[in-house]
Design a protein around this motif. Structure first.
Motif, short mmCIF file in Angstrom:
data_model
loop_
_atom_site.label_atom_id
_atom_site.label_comp_id
_atom_site.label_asym_id
_atom_site.label_seq_id
_atom_site.Cartn_x
_atom_site.Cartn_y
_atom_site.Cartn_z
N TRP A 266 1.20 -1.17 0.29
CA TRP A 266 -0.07 0.15 -0.09
C TRP A 266 0.87 1.06 -0.40
N LEU A 267 1.91 1.26 0.90
CA LEU A 267 2.77 2.49 0.80
C LEU A 267 3.54 2.29 -0.55
N ILE A 268 3.31 1.53 -0.83
CA ILE A 268 4.70 1.76 -2.14
C ILE A 268 3.50 2.14 -3.62
N ASP A 269 2.63 1.78 -3.63
CA ASP A 269 1.51 1.72 -4.47
C ASP A 269 0.76 3.14 -4.55
N THR A 270 0.30 3.62 -3.26
CA THR A 270 -0.01 5.29 -2.64
C THR A 270 1.09 6.73 -3.31
N PHE A 271 2.93 6.15 -2.55
CA PHE A 271 3.31 7.18 -2.73
C PHE A 271 4.32 6.45 -3.96
N VAL A 272 4.97 6.05 -4.62
CA VAL A 272 6.03 5.73 -5.25
C VAL A 272 5.51 5.41 -6.74
N ASN A 273 6.24 6.47 -7.54
CA ASN A 273 5.36 6.37 -8.83
C ASN A 273 7.06 5.73 -10.01
N ALA A 274 8.24 5.98 -9.35
CA ALA A 274 8.92 5.51 -10.73
C ALA A 274 10.19 4.98 -9.37
N ILE A 275 11.06 4.10 -9.95
CA ILE A 275 12.07 3.93 -9.35
C ILE A 275 12.96 3.74 -10.80
N TYR A 276 13.99 3.91 -11.13
CA TYR A 276 15.36 3.78 -11.96
C TYR A 276 16.23 3.13 -11.30
N LEU A 277 17.15 2.14 -11.37
CA LEU A 277 17.79 1.37 -11.18
C LEU A 277 19.58 1.07 -11.93
N TYR A 278 20.69 1.65 -11.08
CA TYR A 278 21.59 1.71 -11.91
C TYR A 278 22.57 0.90 -10.70
N ASP A 279 24.04 1.18 -11.52
CA ASP A 279 24.69 -0.10 -10.46
C ASP A 279 25.30 0.44 -9.40
N ASP A 280 25.34 1.42 -9.50
CA ASP A 280 26.45 2.80 -8.46
C ASP A 280 24.71 4.18 -8.30
N ARG A 281 23.76 3.83 -8.28
CA ARG A 281 23.09 5.01 -7.91
C ARG A 281 21.67 4.53 -8.27
N LEU A 282 20.36 4.79 -7.67
CA LEU A 282 18.69 4.57 -7.85
C LEU A 282 18.41 6.37 -8.10
N VAL A 283 17.00 5.99 -8.90
CA VAL A 283 16.22 7.32 -9.25
C VAL A 283 15.64 7.15 -8.53
N ILE A 284 14.71 7.89 -7.44
CA ILE A 284 13.41 7.30 -7.34
C ILE A 284 12.31 9.29 -7.52
N THR A 285 11.18 9.09 -7.68
CA THR A 285 10.09 9.82 -8.06
C THR A 285 8.92 9.22 -7.04
N PHE A 286 8.56 10.54 -6.48
CA PHE A 286 7.28 10.17 -5.82
C PHE A 286 6.11 10.93 -6.52
#
Length: 490
Positions: free
Chosen positions: A440-460
Motif C-alpha cells: 500500500w505504501l509503495i503503490d500510493t507514494f512511489v511513482n517510479a524507481i530507476y536502478l543503476y549499478d551505482d545509484r538509484l533515482v526515485i520519484t514520488f
C-alpha cells in the motif's frame, strides 16, 4: 507475466488507425518487457469520462478469473478520465491482483492524481468498513440464534421460514454416504463422479466438483456445529455425520494432504511495475534461484536481460531493495513541508477535476446575495406582490441548488486539506513488517524507481521532482548489494 491490452478511442476524429497505433505500441512494450499477451479489449467511440464501456466492463469482470496480471494501456487516459471511476476500478483490480501500466508513460504525467485516487479509495474503504460493521452486528445477532446468514448452503441442508437449518431429506443421505466412502478408502475424484451420476447438485444447482467435495468433507456443520466468524455453537445445526466418522475422515485427509508448497509471500514482489532498469528502461521483475545448500534467493532482474540477454544490468536482492524504498518513502512522509505542498496540489487537482461543484457553489452564493438584497428592500418598506413572488422564487432556487450540491458531494466528494494531511499522517505509524502495508505504501507514494549499478533515482507522487541516491549514501544505511549478484555461485 500475463497481460491484456485495453485500447479505446472516443470521437469521430479518431478512427481504427488510432486503435492500431495503440495496439502496436502496447505490443512493442509487452515484447520489450517480456509480457505474454493474453487478449485485447477494444472500445470504439466510447469516452473514458464514463465507465459505461462494454469491453472495459468485460475486462474488469474477467480480472476476477485470475487470467492475467497486468493491463497495458497506451496512455493512462485510455483507462479512465474520471478520477472517481479510476480509483474505484483500480481498487477492484488491485484486489484481483491486477495492475494497470502505461506503454508510453513509465512515469505518470499526473502523479498527484495517484495520491488523490488513493485518498478516495481510502475514504471509500473507511465508509465501507463502517457499513460492514453495522451489517456484522446484525449477522452476529442471527448467529447467536443459529440462523443462516446467507452465502453457500451446504449440501444436505435447507432452512425453514425462520432461517434455521434443517436437514434436506433428499440430499443428506448422499452426504453421509460420501463420508463413509472416503473413510473406506475411496478417492475424492471417485466420490465426485458418484455424486454427479446420482444427480446431486450444489446450492447453485451446478454439478459437484473436486473442491466442493473437499469442502464438504471438512465442514463441521455436519456434526452439528454452527459457525459464523468467531461465533461457534455446538449442536446449533442438525447432525448428519457421526462425530467418530467425521474424525476418521479428518485424519485421512490430513494424511493424504500433499506437502505444502513454499509460502508464496516470499514471491510477492512489491516493486513490480515501479522498478525500472537504469540502463535500458525496461521493467525489473521478481525472480528466484537456488544457491548452495538448496537455499532460495529472491531478487529483481531486468526484463531485457532476462528475455533477450541484451542488457548488462546486474540483479539485486529483493528484500534489500524493497527495504531501501520503504525507508526512503517513510523519510518522504516525515517531511511536513513536502506533505503540506502535496496536499495543496491535491486540493488544486480536485478543483480542476470537479467543475460542477464550484459552479453550483457560485450560483448558491449569488442566490443568497439576491435574497439578502430582497430582505433589505422589505426592511426599507418596499413590499409588493412581485417582491414577495420574487423572494419565494429565490428561496426555492436556493433549496434546489443546495440539494444539487449535496448530491454532487456524495457522488464526487471534495476532501479538505485537514482530511488529506490526516490521511498522510496515518502512514507514519504503519507497520511495515506487514506485506499488505508495504505494498500500500509503495503503490500510493512511489511513482517510479530507476536502478543503476551505482545509484538509484526515485520519484514520488508529488511535483517535487526526482531524488537521486548514490551507492555511497546507500552504504551508509544499508550493506552494499546494489552491484552484487543476488544468487551466489554454488
Amino acid at each position: 507475466m500475463k497481460a491484456v491490452i485495453y485500447a479505446r478511442y472516443s470521437s469521430d476524429t479518431q478512427t481504427e488507425n488510432s486503435i492500431e497505433g495503440q495496439l502496436r505500441e502496447c505490443k512493442e512494450f509487452a515484447k520489450k518487457n517480456g509480457f505474454k499477451i493474453f487478449t485485447t479489449y477494444i472500445d470504439r467511440a466510447f469516452s473514458a469520462k464514463t465507465d459505461n464501456r462494454p469491453q472495459f466492463k468485460k475486462m474488469i469482470k474477467d480480472s476476477s478469473k485470475k487470467l492475467f496480471d497486468v493491463i497495458i494501456v497506451w496512455k493512462l487516459d485510455r483507462f479512465a478520465r474520471n478520477r472517481y471511476d479510476s480509483a474505484h476500478y483500480k481498487a477492484l483490480l488491485r484486489k484481483n491482483g491486477v495492475k494497470v501500466v502505461s506503454a508510453t508513460e513509465p512515469i505518470s504525467e499526473d502523479s498527484t492524481g495517484i495520491l488523490l485516487e488513493s485518498l478516495l479509495e481510502g475514504y471509500a474503504e473507511f465508509f465501507s468498513a463502517e457499513l460492514s460493521e453495522k451489517v456484522k452486528r446484525g449477522m452476529t445477532e442471527n448467529a447467536l440464534k443459529c440462523k443462516w446468514n446467507g452465502g453457500g448452503m451446504p449440501i444436505g441442508y435447507t432452512v425453514d421460514e425462520d432461517r434455521h437449518f434443517k436437514i434436506d431429506e433428499s440430499t443428506a443421505p448422499y452426504v453421509l454416504e460420501s463420508f463413509k466412502r472416503y473413510d473406506n478408502g475411496e478417492k475424492i475424484i471417485d466420490i465426485v463422479r458418484w455424486l454427479n451420476d446420482c444427480g446431486v447438485q450444489t446450492y447453485r444447482l451446478k454439478p459437484v466438483s473436486f473442491n466442493s467435495v473437499g469442502r464438504m468433507l471438512k465442514n463441521r456443520s455436519y456434526i452439528g456445529e454452527y459457525r459464523y466468524a468467531t461465533t461457534v455453537i455446538p449442536e446449533g445445526v442438525p447432525e448428519i455425520v457421526p462425530v467418530d466418522l467425521f474424525d476418521r475422515v479428518q485424519a485421512r485427509l490430513a494424511k493424504n494432504k500433499k506437502a505444502p508448497s513454499r509460502h508464496k509471500a516470499e514471491d510477492d514482489y512489491i516493486l513490480t511495475t515501479k522498478l525500472f532498469c537504469g540502463l535500458c528502461s525496461a521493467f525489473m521483475f521478481g525472480e528466484s534461484g537456488t544457491g548452495s545448500a538448496n537455499k532460495v534467493y529472491h531478487y529483481y532482474k531486468c526484463a531485457t536481460a532476462k528475455k533477450f540477454r541484451a542488457c548488462k544490468k546486474k540483479t539485486v536482492k529483493k528484500v534489500w531493495m524493497e527495504d531501501i524504498i520503504i525507508n526512503l518513502t517513510l523519510q518522504f512522509l516525515a517531511n511536513d513541508d513536502i506533505l503540506d505542498v502535496t496536499a495543496e496540489s491535491i486540493l488544486e487537482l480536485q478543483r480542476q477535476e470537479n467543475i460542477t461543484l464550484p459552479m453550483l457553489q457560485k450560483q448558491l452564493a449569488e442566490t443568497e446575495r439576491s435574497i439578502e438584497h430582497m430582505l433589505n428592500a422589505i426592511q426599507q418598506g418596499i413590499l409588493t406582490s412581485s417582491t414577495k413572488k420574487r423572494l419565494d422564487e429565490l428561496e426555492a432556487t436556493k433549496g434546489d441548488i443546495e440539494v444539487k450540491i449535496l448530491q454532487e458531494e456524495i457522488e464526487e466528494p471534495l476532501l479538505t486539506k485537514e482530511q488529506i494531511l490526516f490521511w498522510f499522517h496515518q502512514f507514519r505509524g504503519i507497520d511495515v513488517s506487514v506485506k499488505e502495508n508495504r505494498q500500500w505504501l509503495i503503490d500510493t507514494f512511489v511513482n517510479a524507481i530507476y536502478l543503476y549499478d551505482d545509484r538509484l533515482v526515485i520519484t514520488f507522487n508529488n511535483k517535487e521532482g526526482a531524488k537521486t541516491i548514490t551507492l555511497a549514501e546507500i552504504e551508509s544505511t544499508f550493506s552494499s548489494d546494489i552491484s552484487s549478484s543476488a544468487v551466489p555461485n554454488a
